[in-house]
Design a protein around this motif. Structure first.
Motif, mmCIF file in Angstrom:
data_model
loop_
_atom_site.group_PDB
_atom_site.id
_atom_site.type_symbol
_atom_site.label_atom_id
_atom_site.label_comp_id
_atom_site.label_asym_id
_atom_site.label_seq_id
_atom_site.Cartn_x
_atom_site.Cartn_y
_atom_site.Cartn_z
ATOM 1 N N LEU A 63 -3.566 -2.116 -4.703
ATOM 2 C CA LEU A 63 -3.654 -1.106 -3.652
ATOM 3 C C LEU A 63 -4.992 -1.205 -2.925
ATOM 4 N N ILE A 84 2.798 1.603 -3.561
ATOM 5 C CA ILE A 84 1.927 1.962 -4.680
ATOM 6 C C ILE A 84 1.414 3.395 -4.519
ATOM 7 N N SER A 85 1.058 3.765 -3.292
ATOM 8 C CA SER A 85 0.568 5.124 -3.054
ATOM 9 C C SER A 85 1.632 6.165 -3.375
ATOM 10 N N ALA A 121 0.830 -1.212 0.000
ATOM 11 C CA ALA A 121 0.000 0.000 0.000
ATOM 12 C C ALA A 121 0.862 1.260 0.000
#
Length: 322
Positions: free
Chosen positions: A130, A103-104, A100
């Motif tokens: 995500l 990817i963020s 998470a």
């Protein structure tokens, strides 16, 4: 400059105020000391000692990231992910958290922002992953919150409980709000702690005289209670600040303007504009730190008696603005 420029959102401000209040309690400070001491003595030192005895090469940043992750999860919501074990396991919670976060943050680095938005709309690729990771983390946190609420009715004392339990017992019953606080706390502390410590130990390995001074200070203070011991380690404190000057754990940071404004130099900022600042560059400016800016010198942050700081002849820590 107006007071409204680049101000955090009211929700973010509220989270910080709640966290700050909880961390000011002596019982929580004692709880943190206990958690960190256990993690150091029961997990970190045995792994490092075994590696040293067997002449094994370790990825220090990975070890310290695991160390930070275990500590923060225990402190934040009383969960032990057991990420720093001798076999260096992969855990579902840590894997989803890593995915998470990566990817963020990757969204900000992409040259074509519309691509991730399309993937999110179609629920494919990295955006699908995500969504799955975030769902897992929030469900995991909600289950822990339910367990904590159940435990609260049976807890007579809050002397050694985690941050989540303190939030809930203080009347913060909004599960989404509490979940956001816990996840934000882990996100803010895990990578920054491991990055800062990795650079710190690397710099010490390159500067044996500074390392000796730190070891001397640790030995001198080792008889004091833990909090007093750490508080009085001014040279160690200075060396950490100097390390983070050269290698800040967050080398670039940014804010978004809530409304139109003007910077002190006359730069016009429009509502919604993103403004970045660069701590890595700021820590290396000769105009701020002098011609020896590239040297690792903890003394930059210290003054002795006679400099208007103390009267006992000892070193005193003096903060420096960038």
């Amino acid at each position: 400059m107006s007071n409204t420029f680049l101000r955090p959102s009211s929700t973010t401000t509220r989270k910080r105020q709640v966290s700050s209040h909880e961390f000011n309690t002596k019982s929580l400070r004692k709880f943190v000391e206990t958690v960190v001491d256990d993690e150091v003595s029961q997990r970190l030192i045995p792994i490092l000692s075994t590696a040293a005895a067997n002449n094994t090469v370790l990825d220090l940043q990975d070890i310290l990231q695991r160390f930070a992750f275990d500590n923060i999860c225990k402190i934040a919501f009383g969960h032990d992910p057991a990420y720093l074990l001798p076999d260096l396991p992969e855990t579902e919670f840590a894997k989803n958290f890593d995915d998470a976060a990566k990817i963020s943050s990757g969204r900000f680095a992409t040259l074509l922002p519309f691509l991730w938005k399309i993937k999110r709309f179609l629920n494919i690729g990295s955006e699908k992953r995500l969504k799955e990771a975030c769902s897992y983390l929030r469900e995991f946190a909600r289950n822990i919150i339910k367990e904590k609420k159940q435990e609260l009715s049976n807890k007579p004392s809050l002397e050694t409980v985690d941050l989540l339990t303190r939030f809930l017992s203080s009347g913060h019953s909004d599960e989404d709000f509490v979940t956001d606080i816990v996840i934000s706390f882990i996100l803010a502390g895990r990578d920054t702690t491991s990055a800062a410590l990795t650079w710190y130990f690397w710099l010490l390995s390159q500067n044996p005289e500074i390392e000796k001074e730190i070891l001397r200070e640790i030995k001198d203070k080792s008889e004091s209670p833990v909090y007093e011991e750490v508080k009085d380690m001014v040279y160690t404190h200075a060396s950490l600040c100097e390390s983070m000057r050269l290698y800040p754990p967050v080398p670039i940071d940014g804010k978004v303007a809530l409304r139109d404004d003007v910077l002190p130099d006359g730069t016009v900022i429009k509502k919604g504009m993103r403004v970045l600042y660069h701590p890595y560059a700021m820590g290396r400016l000769e105009m701020l730190w002098g011609p020896d800016w590239e040297e690792f010198k903890p003394d930059r942050w210290l003054q002795r008696a006679g400099d208007g700081v103390s009267n006992d002849g000892k070193w005193s820590f003096v903060g420096r603005d960038q």
